[in-house]
Design an enzyme around this catalytic site. Structure first.
Site, PDB file in Angstrom:
ATOM      1  CD  GLU A 178     -26.985  40.889 -51.468  1.00 20.02           C
ATOM      2  OE1 GLU A 178     -27.193  39.676 -51.643  1.00 20.02           O
ATOM      3  OE2 GLU A 178     -27.008  41.718 -52.387  1.00 20.02           O
ATOM      4  CG  ASP A 220     -25.217  43.744 -57.354  1.00 17.75           C
ATOM      5  OD1 ASP A 220     -24.270  43.676 -58.174  1.00 17.75           O
ATOM      6  OD2 ASP A 220     -25.909  44.761 -57.164  1.00 17.75           O
ATOM      7  CG  ASP A 249     -29.243  40.089 -57.389  1.00 19.13           C
ATOM      8  OD1 ASP A 249     -28.267  39.687 -56.728  1.00 19.13           O
ATOM      9  OD2 ASP A 249     -29.905  41.095 -57.087  1.00 19.13           O
TER      10      ASP A 249
END
Ligand code: 0RA
Length: 676
Positions: free
Chosen positions: A438, A539, A537
């Site tokens: 990511e 996200d 987290d």
């Protein structure tokens, strides 16, 4: 030979005893031959075997309730209110019937074939196998006002059958303690057992099944112990509703139920607003994961009936327009449950029904009943047909889009996406790893910290498309998804290819993915491990769920075969001298405890390092926690149960429900820790 002291046999080496011992010895010598394996799966096979015996009693019509208890001392008990296993003397064996059933291999229904018309039991190994693999097993029978009890150790009778009291109760209670000398683990799993019991309750409508967990470690926050009742008066209809709980349904489940030629058949089906098909089938309560003749008959009837209705009701103007199997199954959820007296199970996992006669029988039944239902329900039938027709158009569009991808990569010489930092060539793909990362900055650290020979990095920008809400054509137009598919190399699709028609003018079933042989091809997999690496987290959790959903829906084979992993970097490293401990998110208290323990009062010489999120780790830290095969922490994704996984993914990713982030993190029991 103290084991024989308490048996009612006067001669330790009577012929009976020798046969029994030989049978038990065979089971204990090669347990995997009888129960599949000696891990958690095998352990739960024992539970299933014992439960199935009670279910058989319910199938025979004598039992309405089954209670399962996970005991606090490592045992498990199953109680039913059936007739009770016979306690009278078995003539040939000269032992009480119950002792014969418990100690002689395959003795399950031997003494009462009439009552065991369609017996479940995965391998039909019988409860004597459970007995042989238990360090202790106690059988209690409640019959004719008496409470009987007999006790075994590793399958050998240690306390003969005796009456221990009076009772008003009727039934059988089996309590067993799996032998740790046999099993790698003897810890029962609530979820596994609960799921099986739930399914059994759906398949046997009205039957009450309860589950209680008495283990101290299972206590809930409020101090109570887990307890659940499964009872579904709606049977398969409720099963379909349960599977589709988080989806919008087109109609109430349609129920087809009939016994034809001694085969009881029950089918429930409905359509929902997703684009996937979900067919679950059972034979004698056994999940036929690989499908078989019953599923084939059902699918073929479905396609034929819907096409026939479209023509007869003039919705299709001529017979040029034809829906394929995958068109009519888009958004379909169906459960098939049939009983077969002599089932033939085939396939790799022996979960594919092979009985040829079933195809035609179920096909005629479903064709007739479904057509009847459609003519009686024209309004809903129109909605279903519109849905199928839309699927047909989308399939054609997807075909074009996919052609485009394929042609493009052919022109570019099969080149990889420009964003992919591939590993150097010449290494066995199964030794190679793909990190899906990511964000660009974590991607940068990963590129710098990796072992370039075997580790590739594909950075993803932001959120990927929610494949749960997109149809195939839209999905294939998405840049990130295209990159992902190209990098992995297998293509997408389901692994089972539909059967072609039998030449009776029936539609050739061919799913949008697997036609022309261009679906998923495992052999083309370019990496042995695909590791999803996102921040710890909210996200990050969302992105990993999106990724997992993608794999689950479009490359399920990779999950089934254990190629998909999640990176699980720790939050802290607590070290003193050469000893290091890692602390993972959610275990912060553990850190303080460790610091106190290692450091003593002055806390001398203890170092605490806090790792930042993946995005802020430098290449070295990333290497230590996530990349280095010797040190890192990754979890293998292991989706045992497709029904639960499907429900969870739909719930997480559906339109109605806001993404439940806490749930995503909690539900990581999908994942299994890998010792790095
Ligand atoms: C054979 C005959 C009879 C009962 C059973 C088997 C039986 C087996 C199990 C295993 C678990 N629970 C069970 N309940 C019943 C009864 C024959 C009779 O009473 O006539």
């Amino acid at each position: 030979m103290s084991e024989f002291e308490n048996t009612n046999s006067t001669e330790a080496y009577s012929a009976d005893t020798i046969t029994v011992l030989k049978g038990l010895e065979a089971v204990r010598m090669r347990p995997a031959m009888y129960i599949g394996d000696i891990g958690v799966r095998g352990l739960h096979h024992l539970v299933n075997e014992v439960v199935d015996n009670s279910i058989d009693e319910a199938l025979a019509g004598y039992c309405t309730k089954v209670d399962v208890e996970i005991l606090s001392d490592g045992g498990l008990s199953v109680t039913d209110n059936g007739r009770g296993i016979p306690v009278d003397m078995h003539k040939e064996e000269n032992k009480p019937g119950v002792e014969v059933a418990m100690t002689i291999l395959h003795a399950g229904g031997k003494f009462d074939k009439e009552n065991y018309k369609v017996s479940g039991g995965l391998h039909g190994v019988g409860v004597s196998c459970v007995n042989a693999l238990s360090k202790l097993m106690i059988t209690e029978v409640f019959r004719d006002g008496k409470h009987y009890r007999i006790e075994f150790e590793k399958g050998i009778t240690i306390k003969p059958l005796s009456i221990i009291g009076d009772t008003e109760y009727r039934g059988t209670k089996q309590t067993f303690y799996p032998d740790p000398e046999i099993f790698e683990t003897v810890v029962f799993n609530w979820e596994t057992i609960a799921h099986r019991l739930r399914v059994l309750a759906f398949l046997n409508k009205g039957l009450m099944i309860t589950l209680k967990d008495h283990r101290e470690t299972s206590k809930k926050e409020d101090g109570t112990l887990p307890e659940f009742q499964f009872q579904y008066h709606g049977g398969l209809r409720e099963f379909v509703k349960y599977i589709d709980e988080n989806k919008k349904s087109v109609c109430e489940p349609i129920l087809i139920e009939k016994t034809v030629d001694d085969y009881p058949m029950e089918i429930a089906l409905s359509w929902n607003d997703t684009y996937r098909e979900n067919i679950e089938s059972y034979v004698n309560n056994i999940h036929t994961i690989e499908g078989g003749t019953h599923e084939e008959g059902f699918k073929s009837a479905l396609t034929r009936a819907i096409n026939k209705y479209a023509l007869d009701s003039k919705i299709f103007k001529n017979d040029k327009m034809k829906l394929t199997g995958s068109d009519v199954r888009e958004g379909l959820t169906a459960v098939i449950s049939i009983k077969v007296m002599e089932p033939q199970f085939e396939g790799q996992t022996k979960t594919k029904l092979g009985n040829g006669e079933i195809t035609g029988i179920i096909q005629s039944l479903v064709y007739e009943k479904l057509l009847e239902w459609m003519f009686e329900n024209p309004r809903i039938s129109k909605i279903i047909l519109d849905k199928c027709t839309e699927a047909l158009r989308a399939r054609e569009a997807a075909h074009k889009a996919k052609d485009l991808i394929r042609r493009k990569s052919a022109f570019e010489g099969g080149s990889m996406p420009s964003k992919l930092y591939d590993c150097s060539k010449g290494t066995d793909p199964m030794e190679c790893e793909l990190f899906i990362v990511e964000g660009d900055s974590a991607g940068g650290s990963a590129v710098d910290g990796r072992d370039i020979k075997t580790q590739a990095v594909l950075p993803l920008r932001g959120k990927i498309l929610n494949v749960e809400k997109a149809r195939l054509d839209k999905m294939l137009a998405n840049e990130e998804i295209k990159n992902l598919i190209n990098a992995i190399g297998t293509g997408i699709g389901e692994s089972d290819i539909d059967l072609p028609s039998n030449g009776n003018g029936q539609t050739v079933d061919s799913s949008a993915f697997s036609q022309n042989g261009d679906g998923f091809v495992l052999e083309k997999l370019r990496y042995g491990k695909i590791i999803i690496m996102t921040d710890a987290d909210v996200d990050g959790a969302h992105i990993s769920t999106l990724m997992l959903t993608f794999f689950f829906r479009y490359m399920p084979e990779l999950i089934k075969r254990g190629h998909i992993y999640l990176a699980m970097p720790p939050l802290y490293k607590v070290s003193k001298g050469k000893i290091s401990h890692y602390i993972f998110p959610g275990n912060e208290e553990e850190k303080n405890r460790l610091v106190a323990e290692l450091g003593g009062e002055d806390g001398k010489g203890v170092q605490v390092q806090r790792y930042k999120g993946l995005g802020e780790m430098n290449p070295e830290q990333l290497k230590e926690t996530t990349l280095d095969q010797e040190k890192r922490f990754i979890k293998r994704i292991n989706i045992e149960d497709a029904v639960e996984a499907d429900r969870i993914f739909t719930m997480l990713m559906g339109e109605d429900v806001p993404p439940r982030k806490d749930f995503i993190i909690e539900k990581c029991h999908f994942a299994q820790n890998i010792d790095a």
